[in-house]
Scaffold this active site. Sequence first.
Site, short mmCIF file in Angstrom:
data_model
loop_
_atom_site.label_atom_id
_atom_site.label_comp_id
_atom_site.label_asym_id
_atom_site.label_seq_id
_atom_site.Cartn_x
_atom_site.Cartn_y
_atom_site.Cartn_z
N GLU B 49 -0.49 39.15 -31.36
CA GLU B 49 -0.23 37.71 -31.39
C GLU B 49 -0.57 37.21 -32.77
O GLU B 49 -1.68 37.44 -33.25
CB GLU B 49 -1.20 37.00 -30.43
CG GLU B 49 -0.67 36.66 -29.08
CD GLU B 49 -1.75 35.91 -28.29
OE1 GLU B 49 -2.35 34.96 -28.82
OE2 GLU B 49 -1.99 36.30 -27.14
N ASP B 60 -8.61 25.18 -29.65
CA ASP B 60 -9.35 26.26 -30.30
C ASP B 60 -10.78 25.88 -30.66
O ASP B 60 -11.06 24.75 -31.05
CB ASP B 60 -8.63 26.70 -31.58
CG ASP B 60 -7.40 27.53 -31.25
OD1 ASP B 60 -7.58 28.58 -30.59
OD2 ASP B 60 -6.28 27.14 -31.63
N TYR B 173 -0.07 34.25 -19.41
CA TYR B 173 -1.33 34.16 -20.15
C TYR B 173 -2.30 33.39 -19.28
O TYR B 173 -2.20 32.17 -19.16
CB TYR B 173 -1.07 33.43 -21.47
CG TYR B 173 -2.21 33.48 -22.48
CD1 TYR B 173 -3.54 33.29 -22.10
CD2 TYR B 173 -1.94 33.71 -23.83
CE1 TYR B 173 -4.56 33.34 -23.04
CE2 TYR B 173 -2.96 33.75 -24.77
CZ TYR B 173 -4.27 33.56 -24.37
OH TYR B 173 -5.27 33.60 -25.30
#
Lengths: 400, 272
Positions: B49, B60, B173
């Site tokens: 990725e 994040d 995911y």
Amino acid sequence: MSTEIFAVPDDRGYFGVFGGRFVPETLIAALDELNSAWERFRHDADFQEELEGWLKDYCGRPTPLYRARKLEAELDIKEIYLKREDLAHTGAHKINNTIGQALLACRMGKRRLIAETGAGQHGVATATAAALFGLDCEVYMGEKDIERQAMNVYRMELLGAKVIPVSSGSRTLKDATNEAIRDWVTNVGDTHYIIGSVVGPHPYPAMVRDFQRVIGVETRRQILAINDLLPDVIFACVGGGSNAIGIFHPFLEDDLQLVGVEAAGTGIASGAHSAPLSAGRPGVLHGSMSYLLQTEDGQIKEAHSISAGLDYPGVGPEHSFLKDTGRAQYISVTDAEALEALRLLCRVEGIIPALESAHALAGVMLEAERLRDKVVVINLSGRGDKDVATLANLEAGEGK
Amino acid sequence: MSRLEKKFKQLQDSGRKGLITFITAGDPDLEATCALVETLAAAGADVVELGVPFSDPLADGPTIQKASGRALKQGVTLKKILETVIEIRRRSDIPLVLMSYYNPIFSYNLERFVADAVSAGVDGVIVPDLPLEESLPLRNLAAGRLAVVPLAAPTTAEARLQEIVAAGSGFLYYVTVTGITGARSDLPPELTATLDRVKKIAADLPLAAGFGISTPEQARLVGKHSDAVIVGSALVEIISRSGGGAAGRRELFDFVESLRRSLDAVAIPCVS
Ligand SMILES: Cc1ncc(COP(=O)(O)O)c(C=O)c1O
């Protein structure tokens, strides 16, 4: 213009092509929960009655609509009315939204509130609501804003809130918002995130608007009582856009002009400004599609304004919609023009406006010529006590 | 069959667990990224990725935020990353997935993005701020050409998970923690049971689990209950500490190899 086009957003949170929910999957369930709570309580008589009670007895609503005759004479404009949100408890319109959302959080059983703040007004208003309802409160604030709005940091702490400094990015409102969203993603179970403006993912832009509509609803009643006629033009400053949409919304279907004033910083051409509607293009930030300051490659640009509350590269999606439909016009004024307006209002009316609100007045000054025979309402969104240190520093710098 | 499909089929046929490795493209620079991808592949990664740096990465934690900041300082853009992918493809056939926030892709233009990504040799895209309701335009353009990998989280209800899986492609995911990216010493105690439940619903899509996984032991535990394990911040941390040069690559190689070994020790084959 037909009335339906302003019956927005749709059930996915879209105002035309703007809005939506561009957030991590983790938050979708919380947004659904919030949306159903809001759908339920906005029509709930008990909730509305309780909210009205707090707004009246605690926040001091309705705020006055004051005719500023000396300002009229100074600017040679027929009639000017100031909607005195500066007289609401805590000194700005932000309290309308935080009391509403805190009440909703209580109903949803969330005991912890988080917020982002720029000028500190929204942080103070959130800390106030948290103290009132006995909730825990943490407020994210950029380090740069902590410096320039020190008094509000102290107020939040006095009210029992924890202020968390944000050192990433531009160290202002944008980054404080990122950090608040990260906190919410992590603590979504017991935490309600009180967004301070009509930005963010659906249902925030619509919900915050609905809590701020009280400004326009009162203005309408007040001006009709005075004049028996609606005003010709309404001016409001636009950061995220909550005070502006609050006063605009009840007038959307009327025949009058709505003008939003963005912060042009040191000038649009200089690149150092906070005017996405005037000089940005559509994109996604903080959960919704709207006009944005961004680079050619889709990176968010740092905004600039002397006013911490306007120092934000995005804007609420409903404003983007009102701009594109032509229902509202958006102009911008520079730091210097806002400062001049602030000083004028102090001098002629004895009112120290917030630097944010001074932008709305500066917009009127800029367009005074065409407003000569008009009845003008300015949303005075907040008071300027918090900005006194900034002003003093500026004057020291100018060697005055 | 696409590179991604082929890879997951191979893994399933051999009863092995997939190792998906994330690095931020352009950290410390794009030339290093080319070399780092080769290192990852050589150490046993199955899929790479590549994170597209963004100014406001709100899903994040600090590690990837900082990597993103370093890459942006280098002037890294989506366009340059696609050029780098062309470069990587000259030497490697490893499945490549871009992880990008929506605005850089939207600003690039969705249609042009899909076309350029496909022709550069990108196999899929993960957009962390593009939930099911908003992803239709991208999915329509990408259909059959580029996998649009969906995300699911611990807060995702079962009915919604079914819709997400039905609309997704490439793999699912699964975000292992309610939170943002970043290495964690503890994963949620209920995770393995949750993964078993998710796997039943996601029967048609390989299940990859990530967020917080940073040790070989964690990888093995999660690997037992999924088809693949995603490791990101732990790798980005190594690069930020030791750089993208020989020393950093060596350290990265050793660590990824240890993840690989740990995953390969998962004895039970993938049962559906
Ligand atoms: C007094 C005042 N007015 C205006 C604003 C800008 O926000 P909005 O555009 O949402 O009204 C702020 C924000 O901090 C403020 O404190």
